[in-house]
Design a protein around this motif. Sequence first.
Motif, short mmCIF file in Angstrom:
data_model
loop_
_atom_site.label_atom_id
_atom_site.label_comp_id
_atom_site.label_asym_id
_atom_site.label_seq_id
_atom_site.Cartn_x
_atom_site.Cartn_y
_atom_site.Cartn_z
N THR A 293 -10.68 -22.83 30.01
CA THR A 293 -10.71 -21.50 30.61
C THR A 293 -9.64 -21.51 31.68
OG1 THR A 293 -13.08 -21.31 30.18
CG2 THR A 293 -12.13 -19.79 31.79
N MET A 294 -8.67 -20.61 31.55
CA MET A 294 -7.52 -20.59 32.44
C MET A 294 -7.70 -19.58 33.56
SD MET A 294 -5.85 -22.84 30.93
CE MET A 294 -4.16 -23.11 30.53
N LYS A 295 -6.92 -19.75 34.64
CA LYS A 295 -6.94 -18.82 35.76
C LYS A 295 -6.29 -17.50 35.38
CE LYS A 295 -6.71 -22.46 39.22
NZ LYS A 295 -5.85 -23.10 40.22
N LYS A 296 -5.20 -17.56 34.62
CA LYS A 296 -4.50 -16.36 34.20
C LYS A 296 -4.83 -16.07 32.74
CE LYS A 296 -0.62 -17.03 37.30
NZ LYS A 296 0.84 -17.15 37.40
N GLN A 297 -4.88 -14.81 32.39
CA GLN A 297 -5.22 -14.47 31.02
C GLN A 297 -3.98 -14.36 30.14
OE1 GLN A 297 -7.47 -10.91 31.30
NE2 GLN A 297 -5.72 -9.59 31.70
N HIS A 298 -4.19 -14.55 28.86
CA HIS A 298 -3.16 -14.37 27.84
C HIS A 298 -2.90 -12.86 27.71
CE1 HIS A 298 -1.71 -14.63 23.54
NE2 HIS A 298 -1.02 -15.61 24.12
N PRO A 299 -1.72 -12.44 27.25
CA PRO A 299 -1.46 -11.00 27.11
C PRO A 299 -2.51 -10.24 26.28
CG PRO A 299 0.58 -12.19 26.93
CD PRO A 299 -0.51 -13.23 27.01
N CYS A 300 -3.21 -10.93 25.39
CA CYS A 300 -4.24 -10.25 24.59
C CYS A 300 -5.52 -10.00 25.40
CB CYS A 300 -4.57 -11.06 23.33
SG CYS A 300 -5.52 -12.55 23.64
N GLY A 301 -5.65 -10.64 26.56
CA GLY A 301 -6.81 -10.42 27.41
C GLY A 301 -7.77 -11.58 27.49
N SER A 302 -7.63 -12.58 26.62
CA SER A 302 -8.53 -13.73 26.61
C SER A 302 -8.07 -14.78 27.61
CB SER A 302 -8.56 -14.33 25.20
OG SER A 302 -9.35 -15.50 25.20
N ARG A 303 -9.04 -15.50 28.18
CA ARG A 303 -8.72 -16.60 29.10
C ARG A 303 -9.05 -17.96 28.47
NH1 ARG A 303 -8.21 -15.04 34.59
NH2 ARG A 303 -8.70 -12.85 34.87
N ASP A 304 -9.62 -17.98 27.27
CA ASP A 304 -10.08 -19.22 26.64
C ASP A 304 -9.10 -19.71 25.59
OD1 ASP A 304 -12.41 -19.20 28.17
OD2 ASP A 304 -13.41 -17.89 26.74
N PHE A 305 -8.82 -21.02 25.62
CA PHE A 305 -7.88 -21.65 24.71
C PHE A 305 -8.49 -22.94 24.17
CE2 PHE A 305 -5.37 -19.03 27.48
CZ PHE A 305 -4.35 -18.54 26.68
N LEU A 306 -8.20 -23.25 22.90
CA LEU A 306 -8.65 -24.48 22.26
C LEU A 306 -7.50 -25.47 22.26
CD1 LEU A 306 -10.80 -25.96 20.52
CD2 LEU A 306 -9.68 -24.94 18.52
N VAL A 307 -7.76 -26.72 22.65
CA VAL A 307 -6.73 -27.76 22.68
C VAL A 307 -6.57 -28.34 21.28
CG1 VAL A 307 -6.04 -29.98 23.67
CG2 VAL A 307 -7.27 -28.32 25.08
#
Length: 64
Positions: free
Chosen positions: A12-26
């Motif tokens: 879970t990142m501090k800044k969001q992706h342009p699509c609006g999500s903050r969650d990323f899978l490694v």
Amino acid sequence: MPMDVRVGDTLTMKKQHPCGSRDFLVLRSGMDFRIRCLGCSREVMVPRSKCEKNIKQITRPEET
């Protein structure tokens, strides 16, 4: 000291992706991280130092 980030973790990142999500899978870890946005499924390569600064929370999959 590098953070303990493993393949399969959800970041879970501090800044969001342009699509609006903050969650990323490694998908890959090392000097760079390959992460996939869980909102739009876009994959991005990010330098480890930049990624570690922006991590708010690390969620590990349940180990069986």
